[in-house]
Design a protein around this motif. Structure first.
Motif, PDB file in Angstrom:
ATOM      1  N   GLU A   1      -9.381  -4.623   4.588  1.00  0.00           N
ATOM      2  CA  GLU A   1      -9.916  -5.440   6.118  1.00  0.00           C
ATOM      3  C   GLU A   1     -11.415  -4.652   6.124  1.00  0.00           C
ATOM      4  N   GLY A   2     -12.507  -5.221   6.987  1.00  0.00           N
ATOM      5  CA  GLY A   2     -13.288  -4.663   7.636  1.00  0.00           C
ATOM      6  C   GLY A   2     -14.281  -4.096   7.093  1.00  0.00           C
ATOM      7  N   VAL A   3     -14.636  -5.082   6.106  1.00  0.00           N
ATOM      8  CA  VAL A   3     -15.883  -5.385   5.209  1.00  0.00           C
ATOM      9  C   VAL A   3     -16.844  -4.122   5.485  1.00  0.00           C
ATOM     10  N   ILE A   4     -17.370  -5.633   7.112  1.00  0.00           N
ATOM     11  CA  ILE A   4     -18.772  -4.916   7.149  1.00  0.00           C
ATOM     12  C   ILE A   4     -18.269  -4.446   8.719  1.00  0.00           C
TER      13      ILE A   4
ATOM     14  N   MET B   1      -7.433 -10.927  -7.870  1.00  0.00           N
ATOM     15  CA  MET B   1      -8.095 -11.448  -7.042  1.00  0.00           C
ATOM     16  C   MET B   1      -7.367 -12.605  -5.489  1.00  0.00           C
ATOM     17  N   PRO B   2      -7.825 -12.193  -4.884  1.00  0.00           N
ATOM     18  CA  PRO B   2      -7.529 -13.015  -3.555  1.00  0.00           C
ATOM     19  C   PRO B   2      -6.978 -14.370  -3.137  1.00  0.00           C
ATOM     20  N   ASN B   3      -5.638 -14.799  -3.493  1.00  0.00           N
ATOM     21  CA  ASN B   3      -5.681 -16.543  -2.981  1.00  0.00           C
ATOM     22  C   ASN B   3      -4.976 -16.875  -1.933  1.00  0.00           C
TER      23      ASN B   3
ATOM     24  N   SER C   1       2.010  -3.601  -0.262  1.00  0.00           N
ATOM     25  CA  SER C   1       1.354  -2.899  -1.544  1.00  0.00           C
ATOM     26  C   SER C   1       2.116  -3.005  -2.482  1.00  0.00           C
ATOM     27  N   TYR C   2       1.949  -3.653  -4.020  1.00  0.00           N
ATOM     28  CA  TYR C   2       3.042  -3.435  -4.435  1.00  0.00           C
ATOM     29  C   TYR C   2       1.809  -2.749  -6.081  1.00  0.00           C
ATOM     30  N   SER C   3       2.376  -2.556  -7.036  1.00  0.00           N
ATOM     31  CA  SER C   3       1.967  -2.440  -8.273  1.00  0.00           C
ATOM     32  C   SER C   3       2.723  -3.391  -9.785  1.00  0.00           C
ATOM     33  N   VAL C   4       1.919  -4.335 -10.644  1.00  0.00           N
ATOM     34  CA  VAL C   4       2.861  -4.743 -11.698  1.00  0.00           C
ATOM     35  C   VAL C   4       2.564  -4.466 -13.020  1.00  0.00           C
ATOM     36  N   HIS C   5       2.684  -3.932 -14.089  1.00  0.00           N
ATOM     37  CA  HIS C   5       2.375  -4.428 -15.235  1.00  0.00           C
ATOM     38  C   HIS C   5       3.171  -5.042 -16.476  1.00  0.00           C
TER      39      HIS C   5
ATOM     40  N   ARG D   1      -2.431  -2.698  -9.137  1.00  0.00           N
ATOM     41  CA  ARG D   1      -2.647  -2.153  -7.343  1.00  0.00           C
ATOM     42  C   ARG D   1      -2.672  -3.150  -7.115  1.00  0.00           C
ATOM     43  N   LEU D   2      -1.430  -3.894  -5.958  1.00  0.00           N
ATOM     44  CA  LEU D   2      -2.226  -5.374  -5.533  1.00  0.00           C
ATOM     45  C   LEU D   2      -2.081  -4.176  -3.813  1.00  0.00           C
ATOM     46  N   SER D   3      -3.481  -5.015  -2.958  1.00  0.00           N
ATOM     47  CA  SER D   3      -3.291  -4.686  -1.497  1.00  0.00           C
ATOM     48  C   SER D   3      -1.893  -5.616  -0.447  1.00  0.00           C
ATOM     49  N   ASP D   4      -2.542  -5.425   0.730  1.00  0.00           N
ATOM     50  CA  ASP D   4      -1.334  -6.453   1.286  1.00  0.00           C
ATOM     51  C   ASP D   4      -1.620  -8.304   1.783  1.00  0.00           C
ATOM     52  N   THR D   5      -2.880  -8.529   0.746  1.00  0.00           N
ATOM     53  CA  THR D   5      -3.468  -9.729   0.493  1.00  0.00           C
ATOM     54  C   THR D   5      -2.661 -10.717  -0.861  1.00  0.00           C
ATOM     55  N   TYR D   6      -2.570 -11.554  -0.326  1.00  0.00           N
ATOM     56  CA  TYR D   6      -1.368 -12.578  -1.467  1.00  0.00           C
ATOM     57  C   TYR D   6      -2.953 -12.384  -3.064  1.00  0.00           C
TER      58      TYR D   6
END
Length: 450
Positions: free
Chosen positions: A128-131, A364-366, A415-419, A435-440
């Motif tokens: 969030e808040g990229v700009i 990448m977001p989906n 907030s998730y992690s994948v391996h 590491r994943l953010s709260d965006t699918y």
């Protein structure tokens, strides 16, 4: 915002850096038609020790009707920029450390709002808040299109500059932003390819060995043909040849193919140089010479440019300008009739991905409403049976990849992690944690063979 930009001013910059002839115009127009921005830049603005880089300008995403033009400063001479190796982590770190933003211009289409821009960028960057919207200033409105100036101290970091001389020069250029905008022109964004979609091709040429080829017979052989127009003198064109060969092998099962068109193939010397490059790159797909009216047919403005041609010889949508292997896979998926959606996403996500990339390039977001993990091998083929561990702060889940190399986790955003917990016996262990953010998001993992 920091990214490798197309250095569209290369030739003109050499003129500016070596002195401006007495008869030269006071400003140099840089027409970025796709964004509706024409920068009339004073030569003194370019006659610098560092390098002023203007992006080629582009739509943020196909059909979005929102566009971006970036002007950046690099604290190094143009010759030094040219010598950087894009495959060298050290060179790329040096590149980014030496870069600072001068300004960005966003062009928003009719009905598009600053909120739409923020939503897209936040989704694209996965945060969030990229700009900072307080730093957006409206500078023009033409034919329903609104133009905004964006300058943010976050992207004006000069701490990586190698010499105070560059810092002083950068500050001087920043102070001239209003002058540049005063000289600039704004119009409705126009794509010089906009009338191409659906039009047909009809030409006769030869391959590099002189065998006659008609466009009708050429394109009738495949459902979709990726026609890659390149030149023997073009470095980025040559660099992507091995990847194009891999794509050609991979898409054969979909009744598709890559065909090269050597733009300067009307010169025997260029053909001989191309032969050597093609052989060294392992290219086996067909490469043809340009038809006599090549410029009228394709209206090419940069190299490489890749067109998508249907079986009946018609342009499918707009071409991809520049070397962009990921884009080729994405566009091909769009045009393949009856493609399975999960396999389509898989091809899109794995096209051009190689082992060793940083995790930020693999996530990448989906818009699928789930977290998806795609596992592929070095050839780009899906890996079935890989055990994927998906963890939150409080619990972990495990799933195995299906025949498309995909594992899906339908959970609430968080907030998730994948391996990769376990890989099939033919592959080396994969230890990277994503590491994943709260965006699918989609996660692409590439396994190395033993």
């Amino acid at each position: 915002m920091k990214k490798i930009l197309s250095l569209v001013l290369a030739v003109l910059m050499l003129t500016a850096l070596t002195g401006v002839p007495a008869f030269a115009e006071e400003t140099m127009p840089v027409a970025l038609n796709e964004t509706g921005v024409t920068l009339n830049i004073p030569y003194s603005y370019l006659n610098t020790s560092g390098y002023v880089s203007v992006s080629d300008g582009s739509e943020l995403a196909p059909g979005l009707d929102m566009y971006c033009t970036e002007v950046n400063y690099l604290a190094m001479p143009y010759d030094a920029v040219e010598e950087l190796d894009p495959n060298s982590e050290e060179d790329m770190q040096r590149y980014f450390n030496s870069m600072a933003s001068l300004f960005v211009i966003f062009s928003l289409g009719p009905g598009k709002t600053v909120g739409d821009l923020c939503s897209y960028l936040d989704s694209a960057y996965g945060q969030e808040g990229v700009i900072d919207t307080s730093r957006l200033t409206q500078i023009a409105e033409v034919d329903g299109y609104t133009f905004y100036l964006y300058q943010d101290p976050l992207y004006q970091d000069t701490s990586g500059f190698p010499d105070p001389e560059y810092e002083a020069e950068y500050e001087e250029l920043l102070s001239r932003t209003d002058e540049i905008l005063e000289l600039s022109d704004f119009s409705r964004p126009r794509d010089h390819f906009e009338n191409m979609t659906g039009s047909g091709l009809d030409f006769v040429t030869t391959d590099l060995d002189g065998n006659m080829i008609s466009s009708k017979d050429l394109f009738a052989q495949h459902e979709v043909t990726l026609l890659n127009v390149w030149a023997s003198w073009c470095g980025p064109c040559q660099d992507e040849l091995p990847e194009l060969e891999a794509i050609n092998n991979r898409i054969a099962a979909d009744d598709c193919a890559v065909v090269g068109l050597l733009y300067d193939g009307d010169e025997d010397e260029a053909v001989e140089a191309a032969r050597q490059v093609l052989q060294a790159s392992g290219v086996t797909y067909l490469v043809i010479r340009p038809p006599e009216n090549v410029d009228e047919i394709f209206d090419i403005q940069c190299y490489p440019t890749t067109f998508y041609i249907s079986r009946d010889g018609k342009f499918l949508g707009e071409p991809t300008e520049g070397a962009d292997v990921d884009e080729y896979g994405y566009r091909l998926d769009q045009y393949l009739s009856g493609a399975d959606s999960s396999q389509s996403v898989y091809r899109t996500r794995t096209a051009g991905i190689t082992a060793g990339y940083g995790t930020e390039k693999n996530v990448m977001p989906n818009d699928a409403g789930a977290y998806r993990v795609f596992v592929a091998d070095e050839k780009g083929d899906p890996v079935q049976g890989a055990a994927v561990q998906f963890c939150s702060d409080s619990q972990c889940m495990m799933a195995k990849t299906d025949e498309n190399g995909m594992a899906v986790f339908e959970v609430e955003p968080g907030s998730y992690s994948v391996h990769i917990l376990k890989v099939p016996s033919d592959y080396e262990k994969h230890l990277t944690e994503y590491r994943l953010s709260d965006t699918y998001s989609d996660v692409v993992v590439v396994l190395n063979f033993k």
